[in-house]
Design an enzyme around this catalytic site. Structure first.
Site, PDB file in Angstrom:
ATOM      1  N   SER A  26      42.947 -14.770  49.467  1.00 44.59           N
ATOM      2  CA  SER A  26      42.712 -13.365  49.110  1.00 44.59           C
ATOM      3  C   SER A  26      41.840 -12.578  50.073  1.00 44.59           C
ATOM      4  CB  SER A  26      42.092 -13.270  47.715  1.00 44.59           C
ATOM      5  OG  SER A  26      43.064 -13.488  46.728  1.00 44.59           O
ATOM      6  N   LYS A  41      33.901  -5.371  46.827  1.00 45.79           N
ATOM      7  CA  LYS A  41      35.048  -5.671  45.961  1.00 45.79           C
ATOM      8  C   LYS A  41      34.619  -5.584  44.498  1.00 45.79           C
ATOM      9  CE  LYS A  41      38.689  -9.228  45.432  1.00 45.79           C
ATOM     10  NZ  LYS A  41      39.158 -10.576  45.816  1.00 45.79           N
ATOM     11  N   SER A  91      44.254 -10.808  47.079  1.00 42.92           N
ATOM     12  CA  SER A  91      43.800  -9.873  46.094  1.00 42.92           C
ATOM     13  C   SER A  91      42.830  -8.812  46.631  1.00 42.92           C
ATOM     14  CB  SER A  91      43.103 -10.624  44.956  1.00 42.92           C
ATOM     15  OG  SER A  91      41.896 -11.205  45.394  1.00 42.92           O
TER      16      SER A  91
END
Lengths: 95, 494
Positions: free
Chosen positions: B181, B79, B157
């Site tokens: 998330s 990420k 997210s």
């Protein structure tokens, strides 16, 4: 509690985010929507409840007060938008 | 072997150990899949050279005869929130444009040490603030699942991580979870995602959103892979003062599938008004599956559940406003150009207005407001008191002997990108209604794909565990996964 345009301007300045005047009313509306939602918290009886500071009960660890990873000014400055002679450079601040 | 990118971590590990495949072959298969999947916009900074170099090193390590770690040679995505040395790490924000850290986050370093191969950086909501990956400076990540003309959100997210794993662009990915998330995007894309107990994974080098809530975790194709990768990510780290100094068990070894006598709590407050029938049915089916596997099902009450989201939307923005104060155009990233006569305050204000997207600005300002003089007690301290009550609810359930709690993971399936653009921000916040309590209480939570809705989109169930007992939690999830038998994959259109 309702946020007006002046409060929105003040909050934007405290947050150091430039918001143009014509955008302030819409911003105030958004704040009011969110604060309306947050105000549900007023229904909760919190008498005698301590505000949570740490989700897991633990004592912060201590260590010797010594430099562990020093002497890397170059690395620290490498991503700076403006670095000169080993310093971060910013616009003049002295009035 | 064909389609090496479709392997699970466990399958790839076993094939690597037997010498049936090399890490270079696995990595090349993933690089090919990534290059063909531009339409998903999942990988936003590709690092094929680093990947092949690490793959060669992993192959050498596997051949050397030493007992290589399970993650050795496994290609993964990282990420964009994780700082990776010499590679763009922007938290999907314009304010960190061009930022290349001089250091590596502890979690990604642990993966490097274990021999894992980084394929690149993954799309996400800006500063992890969002539930649809629509606040990213890189543009939307897209869900590989599709049922009509619409492009669907992969959730957020960690939307790029979810999309990449679901579309087999990598074997697994890192995510982070502040309010859901990891678990919400995992549920919306039919994959597995676990947020461990607060303190299990070091936060050092992960760009901070809300420090008392943020935790990293793996996003994988199944529960076994989650166990393998989580173990590699966890460690005690003196550089994070909230990192737990307790041993990390072999989570995979705890996957027996035997949950006889385990007590599973069903919290009545999670039965929300207007909950889609399919979600309710999935939850009931999951409950029946755990019962059939020998667990004891009990009804429990978590009375402060409904206040979790409002408390979160005080605490998270408050912490964010403080954490994001560092983006001032001085030390890294974007700096606005100034007109003649403008000074340092103009520089801060213009830099932050230009660099932060709309949702981030909104949350920073809400956080500033709730922390400002006169409102600190009314908002921030009250929210922290409510947080203490939310945690107490869970403590009481666990004191009753509950081993894990079963809930839906999300209020519904993936929605169309852009569909929420007219809605007020609070509607988007409701995406996290079932997951956010877990962050506030610091507990481990896992999302397991459990079925398809009538359109054919995946739905997930969430299991919440006792603090530090991720091994037990993963085992319950493993039993649920086995019973649910979810094997669907998105049909390739990209």
């Amino acid at each position: 509690m309702s946020i007006d345009k002046d409060t929105a301007r003040k909050v934007a300045h405290l947050a150091r985010i430039r918001v143009e005047d014509d955008a302030l009313p819409a911003l105030a509306d958004e704040f009011n929507t969110i604060l309306g939602f947050i105000e549900e918290l007023n229904e909760v009886n919190v008498d005698g409840i301590e505000p949570m500071t740490s989700v897991t009960p633990q004592r912060l660890k201590r260590r010797e007060d010594v430099v562990t990873e020093g002497d890397q000014a170059d690395k620290i400055l490498r991503n700076a938008p403006d670095a000169r002679e080993g310093f971060f450079a910013v616009p003049k601040v002295v009035e | 072997m064909s389609d090496l990118n479709k392997l699970t971590i466990a399958e790839a590990r076993d094939a690597l150990k037997k010498g049936d495949v090399t890490s270079v072959e696995l990595t090349e298969a993933c690089i090919g899949a990534i290059d063909a999947a531009g339409a998903l916009n999942a990988f936003v900074h590709k690092t094929p050279d680093i990947a092949l170099e690490r793959a060669k090193a992993a192959d050498a390590r596997l051949k050397s005869g030493e007992e290589a770690p399970a993650m050795c040679g496994i290609p993964v995505g990282i990420k964009d929130l994780f700082c990776t040395q010499g590679v763009e790490s922007q938290a999907a924000s314009g304010i960190l444009e061009g930022f290349k850290p001089e250091y590596e986050s502890t979690v990604s370093q642990n993966l490097i040490d274990a021999g894992a191969v980084m394929l690149g950086k993954l799309n996400m909501d800006e500063f992890a603030m969002g539930s649809s990956n629509e606040t990213s400076v890189y543009g939307n990540a897209v869900n590989p699942w599709k049922v009509d003309d619409r492009q669907l959100t992969p959730g957020g997210s960690s939307g790029g991580s979810a999309s990449a794993v679901a579309a087999d662009l990598c074997l697994a990915a890192t995510g982070t979870d502040t309010g859901g998330s990891i678990r919400q995007p995992a549920a919306l894309t039919g994959i597995t995602g676990i947020k461990p107990t607060y303190g299990r994974c070091s936060r050092w080098g992960i760009i901070a959103f809300a420090s008392s809530l943020d935790q990293a975790g793996p996003m994988t194709k199944n529960v076994r892979d989650a166990a393998i990768m989580l173990e590699a990510m966890c460690s005690h780290d003196p550089k994070d003062s909230t990192s737990a100094d307790i041993p990390v068990p072999n989570f995979e070894a705890m996957l027996t599938g035997d949950i006889k006598g385990k007590v599973i709590g069903i919290p009545k407050e999670y039965r929300m008004d207007g909950m889609p029938e399919e979600v309710e049915k999935l939850w009931a089916d999951g409950t029946a599956m755990l019962k059939d596997a020998g667990a004891r099902i009990i009804d429990i009450s978590l009375p402060h559940t409904k206040y979790a989201l409002p408390a979160y939307y005080v605490i998270a923005p408050a912490e964010a406003s403080s954490n994001l104060a560092r983006y001032d155009g001085v030390r890294y990233g974007h700096r606005a150009s100034l007109a003649k006569g403008e000074g340092i305050v103009d520089m801060y204000e213009k830099t932050r207005a230009e660099g932060f997207g709309h949702e981030v600005q909104r949350r920073v300002m809400v956080g500033t407001y709730v922390l400002s003089a006169g409102f600190y007690d009314a908002y921030y301290n009250r929210a922290r008191r409510v947080r203490a009550l939310i945690k107490r609810d869970f403590d009481e359930a666990f004191d009753q002997g509950v081993d894990a709690i079963l809930t839906p993971a999300t209020p519904g399936p993936a929605f169309g990108l852009g569909e929420m653009s007219e809605a007020d921000p609070v509607e988007m916040y409701l995406q996290d209604v079932f997951t956010v309590t877990v962050n506030l209480a610091g507990l481990p939570g896992i999302s397991v794909p459990a079925g398809l809705d009538k359109q054919g989109l995946p739905l997930g169930l969430q299991l919440i565990g006792r603090p530090w007992e991720e091994g037990d939690l993963l085992n319950v999830a493993y039993a649920l996964e086995g019973a649910a038998g979810f094997v669907s994959k998105p049909e390739k259109w990209w």
